[in-house]
Design a protein around this motif. Structure first.
Motif, PDB file in Angstrom:
ATOM      1  N   PHE A 139      41.279 -46.768 -14.735  1.00 32.75           N
ATOM      2  CA  PHE A 139      42.059 -46.870 -15.972  1.00 32.75           C
ATOM      3  C   PHE A 139      42.087 -48.293 -16.511  1.00 32.75           C
ATOM      4  CE2 PHE A 139      46.429 -47.421 -17.848  1.00 32.75           C
ATOM      5  CZ  PHE A 139      46.100 -46.903 -19.094  1.00 32.75           C
ATOM      6  N   LEU A 140      42.466 -49.241 -15.666  1.00 30.52           N
ATOM      7  CA  LEU A 140      42.558 -50.618 -16.135  1.00 30.52           C
ATOM      8  C   LEU A 140      41.173 -51.199 -16.430  1.00 30.52           C
ATOM      9  CD1 LEU A 140      45.468 -51.985 -13.912  1.00 30.52           C
ATOM     10  CD2 LEU A 140      45.544 -51.120 -16.264  1.00 30.52           C
ATOM     11  N   GLY A 141      40.152 -50.712 -15.748  1.00 36.36           N
ATOM     12  CA  GLY A 141      38.783 -51.127 -16.065  1.00 36.36           C
ATOM     13  C   GLY A 141      38.404 -50.754 -17.492  1.00 36.36           C
ATOM     14  N   ARG A 142      38.845 -49.587 -17.949  1.00 37.34           N
ATOM     15  CA  ARG A 142      38.589 -49.174 -19.331  1.00 37.34           C
ATOM     16  C   ARG A 142      39.289 -50.081 -20.321  1.00 37.34           C
ATOM     17  NH1 ARG A 142      36.133 -44.706 -20.572  1.00 37.34           N
ATOM     18  NH2 ARG A 142      37.203 -44.474 -22.560  1.00 37.34           N
ATOM     19  N   ALA A 150      43.332 -55.034 -11.099  1.00 35.51           N
ATOM     20  CA  ALA A 150      43.581 -53.585 -11.021  1.00 35.51           C
ATOM     21  C   ALA A 150      43.949 -53.176  -9.599  1.00 35.51           C
ATOM     22  CB  ALA A 150      42.352 -52.821 -11.504  1.00 35.51           C
ATOM     23  N   LEU A 151      43.310 -53.781  -8.599  1.00 33.63           N
ATOM     24  CA  LEU A 151      43.646 -53.473  -7.206  1.00 33.63           C
ATOM     25  C   LEU A 151      45.066 -53.926  -6.873  1.00 33.63           C
ATOM     26  CD1 LEU A 151      40.259 -54.432  -5.500  1.00 33.63           C
ATOM     27  CD2 LEU A 151      41.244 -52.126  -5.665  1.00 33.63           C
ATOM     28  N   VAL A 152      45.454 -55.096  -7.378  1.00 29.14           N
ATOM     29  CA  VAL A 152      46.832 -55.566  -7.174  1.00 29.14           C
ATOM     30  C   VAL A 152      47.813 -54.608  -7.855  1.00 29.14           C
ATOM     31  CG1 VAL A 152      48.489 -57.404  -7.696  1.00 29.14           C
ATOM     32  CG2 VAL A 152      46.207 -57.986  -6.853  1.00 29.14           C
ATOM     33  N   ALA A 153      47.468 -54.167  -9.071  1.00 25.85           N
ATOM     34  CA  ALA A 153      48.333 -53.213  -9.790  1.00 25.85           C
ATOM     35  C   ALA A 153      48.469 -51.919  -8.986  1.00 25.85           C
ATOM     36  CB  ALA A 153      47.761 -52.925 -11.170  1.00 25.85           C
ATOM     37  N   GLY A 154      47.372 -51.475  -8.382  1.00 28.41           N
ATOM     38  CA  GLY A 154      47.435 -50.270  -7.555  1.00 28.41           C
ATOM     39  C   GLY A 154      48.342 -50.452  -6.356  1.00 28.41           C
ATOM     40  N   THR A 172      55.452 -37.481  -4.151  1.00 29.30           N
ATOM     41  CA  THR A 172      54.450 -38.542  -4.207  1.00 29.30           C
ATOM     42  C   THR A 172      53.032 -37.986  -4.292  1.00 29.30           C
ATOM     43  OG1 THR A 172      54.423 -38.724  -1.786  1.00 29.30           O
ATOM     44  CG2 THR A 172      55.903 -40.198  -2.987  1.00 29.30           C
ATOM     45  N   LYS A 173      52.861 -36.738  -3.909  1.00 29.54           N
ATOM     46  CA  LYS A 173      51.539 -36.104  -4.027  1.00 29.54           C
ATOM     47  C   LYS A 173      51.169 -35.883  -5.489  1.00 29.54           C
ATOM     48  CE  LYS A 173      51.767 -33.684   0.408  1.00 29.54           C
ATOM     49  NZ  LYS A 173      53.143 -33.907   0.808  1.00 29.54           N
ATOM     50  N   VAL A 174      52.181 -35.823  -6.347  1.00 33.26           N
ATOM     51  CA  VAL A 174      51.953 -35.730  -7.792  1.00 33.26           C
ATOM     52  C   VAL A 174      51.877 -37.133  -8.392  1.00 33.26           C
ATOM     53  CG1 VAL A 174      52.904 -34.915  -9.983  1.00 33.26           C
ATOM     54  CG2 VAL A 174      53.124 -33.508  -7.925  1.00 33.26           C
ATOM     55  N   ALA A 175      52.811 -37.991  -8.018  1.00 34.50           N
ATOM     56  CA  ALA A 175      52.890 -39.331  -8.612  1.00 34.50           C
ATOM     57  C   ALA A 175      51.632 -40.155  -8.356  1.00 34.50           C
ATOM     58  CB  ALA A 175      54.118 -40.065  -8.072  1.00 34.50           C
ATOM     59  N   CYS A 176      50.974 -39.950  -7.224  1.00 30.47           N
ATOM     60  CA  CYS A 176      49.773 -40.740  -6.919  1.00 30.47           C
ATOM     61  C   CYS A 176      48.630 -40.419  -7.875  1.00 30.47           C
ATOM     62  CB  CYS A 176      49.346 -40.541  -5.467  1.00 30.47           C
ATOM     63  SG  CYS A 176      48.633 -38.929  -5.100  1.00 30.47           S
ATOM     64  N   LEU A 177      48.740 -39.331  -8.608  1.00 32.46           N
ATOM     65  CA  LEU A 177      47.688 -38.945  -9.552  1.00 32.46           C
ATOM     66  C   LEU A 177      47.923 -39.510 -10.956  1.00 32.46           C
ATOM     67  CD1 LEU A 177      47.335 -35.224  -8.417  1.00 32.46           C
ATOM     68  CD2 LEU A 177      45.809 -37.119  -7.855  1.00 32.46           C
ATOM     69  N   ILE A 178      49.056 -40.175 -11.183  1.00 32.87           N
ATOM     70  CA  ILE A 178      49.378 -40.695 -12.520  1.00 32.87           C
ATOM     71  C   ILE A 178      48.312 -41.668 -13.030  1.00 32.87           C
ATOM     72  CG2 ILE A 178      51.023 -42.126 -13.810  1.00 32.87           C
ATOM     73  CD1 ILE A 178      53.264 -40.713 -12.224  1.00 32.87           C
ATOM     74  N   PRO A 179      47.863 -42.668 -12.227  1.00 34.06           N
ATOM     75  CA  PRO A 179      46.820 -43.552 -12.764  1.00 34.06           C
ATOM     76  C   PRO A 179      45.536 -42.812 -13.153  1.00 34.06           C
ATOM     77  CG  PRO A 179      47.847 -44.545 -10.839  1.00 34.06           C
ATOM     78  CD  PRO A 179      48.354 -43.137 -10.923  1.00 34.06           C
ATOM     79  N   LEU A 180      45.146 -41.800 -12.360  1.00 36.42           N
ATOM     80  CA  LEU A 180      43.964 -41.008 -12.719  1.00 36.42           C
ATOM     81  C   LEU A 180      44.199 -40.211 -13.995  1.00 36.42           C
ATOM     82  CD1 LEU A 180      42.769 -39.760  -9.225  1.00 36.42           C
ATOM     83  CD2 LEU A 180      41.482 -41.201 -10.802  1.00 36.42           C
ATOM     84  N   LEU A 181      45.428 -39.727 -14.185  1.00 30.58           N
ATOM     85  CA  LEU A 181      45.756 -39.010 -15.414  1.00 30.58           C
ATOM     86  C   LEU A 181      45.664 -39.940 -16.622  1.00 30.58           C
ATOM     87  CD1 LEU A 181      46.775 -36.529 -16.968  1.00 30.58           C
ATOM     88  CD2 LEU A 181      49.107 -37.265 -16.411  1.00 30.58           C
ATOM     89  N   LEU A 182      46.174 -41.171 -16.481  1.00 27.12           N
ATOM     90  CA  LEU A 182      46.086 -42.126 -17.587  1.00 27.12           C
ATOM     91  C   LEU A 182      44.623 -42.436 -17.922  1.00 27.12           C
ATOM     92  CD1 LEU A 182      48.985 -44.544 -16.585  1.00 27.12           C
ATOM     93  CD2 LEU A 182      49.005 -42.785 -18.366  1.00 27.12           C
ATOM     94  N   TRP A 183      43.793 -42.562 -16.902  1.00 28.05           N
ATOM     95  CA  TRP A 183      42.359 -42.789 -17.117  1.00 28.05           C
ATOM     96  C   TRP A 183      41.744 -41.606 -17.874  1.00 28.05           C
ATOM     97  CZ3 TRP A 183      38.649 -39.694 -14.461  1.00 28.05           C
ATOM     98  CH2 TRP A 183      37.323 -40.050 -14.725  1.00 28.05           C
TER      99      TRP A 183
END
Length: 201
Positions: A139-142, A150-154, A172-183
């Motif tokens: 996401f942040l790469g885009r 981006a790794l620090v942000a993760g 947390t099994k849902v929340a961990c997917l938020i960055p992928l959803l934003l991407w």
């Protein structure tokens, strides 16, 4: 990625490995369990063994008296050809796999299906970390953010109060997917292809 950012990314990855090794690394190799079982010392017969260990979080009882036993019942039921929709053990019975509460079909829950129950929670947490890092880098790469940042942000996202406090709950099994959803959402908005829309799904 520039040479200096490659070096910074290597440093951040080394710190991530150190973070995992110090926090839940022992549980990844079977030295302890990533579950607050110290709470059991408040109950007999375990109370006879000694005082409650320091650092025990009283609010985490649901993880070992509801969620993990429920996951075990569902997984063991499937291994014996039965999808366990009802748990007869709790207060006269309660829904089990008829609801998504235990998140056993989440891709993050894969360790419960292939590992012993005492080992799986640590590997679920490691899976969450990998997904958060991958999502943040993509996401942040885009957005033009350097990979090291981006790794620090993760890491910041992964070590937030929510992600730590709710460990071993399905949240947390849902929340961990938020960055992928934003991407995926960013790709869908900018590129508008069928593949991009499918990634959101």
């Amino acid at each position: 990625m520039t040479g200096s950012d490659r070096w910074r990314s290597g440093v951040v990855l080394a710190l991530l490995v150190l973070f995992v090794a110090v926090t839940f690394g022992p549980a990844l190799v079977g030295q302890g369990m990533l579950l607050d079982t110290g709470w059991l010392h408040a109950m007999m017969p375990y109370a006879a063994d000694g005082p409650i260990p320091q650092g025990t979080l009283w609010c985490r009882g649901d993880t070992w008296d509801y969620y993990l036993p429920g996951v075990e019942n569902i997984v063991e039921g499937v291994r014996h050809g039965n999808w366990q929709t009802w748990a007869p053990y709790e207060v006269g019975g309660a829904p089990l796999a008829s609801l998504p509460n235990h998140a056993v079909l989440s891709p993050v829950s894969w360790p419960y299906w292939v590992m012993p129950l005492w080992l799986a929670p640590a590997w679920v947490k490691l899976t969450e970390l990998v997904l958060v890092l991958a999502g943040m880098v993509l996401f942040l790469g885009r957005l033009g953010v350097r990979r090291s940042i981006a790794l620090v942000a993760g890491l910041v996202f992964f070590t937030s109060g929510f992600m730590m406090m709710w460990t071993n709950w399905p949240h947390t099994k849902v929340a961990c997917l938020i960055p992928l959803l934003l991407w995926a959402l960013d790709r869908a908005v900018r590129e508008r292809g069928a593949r991009d829309l499918a990634a959101v799904g």
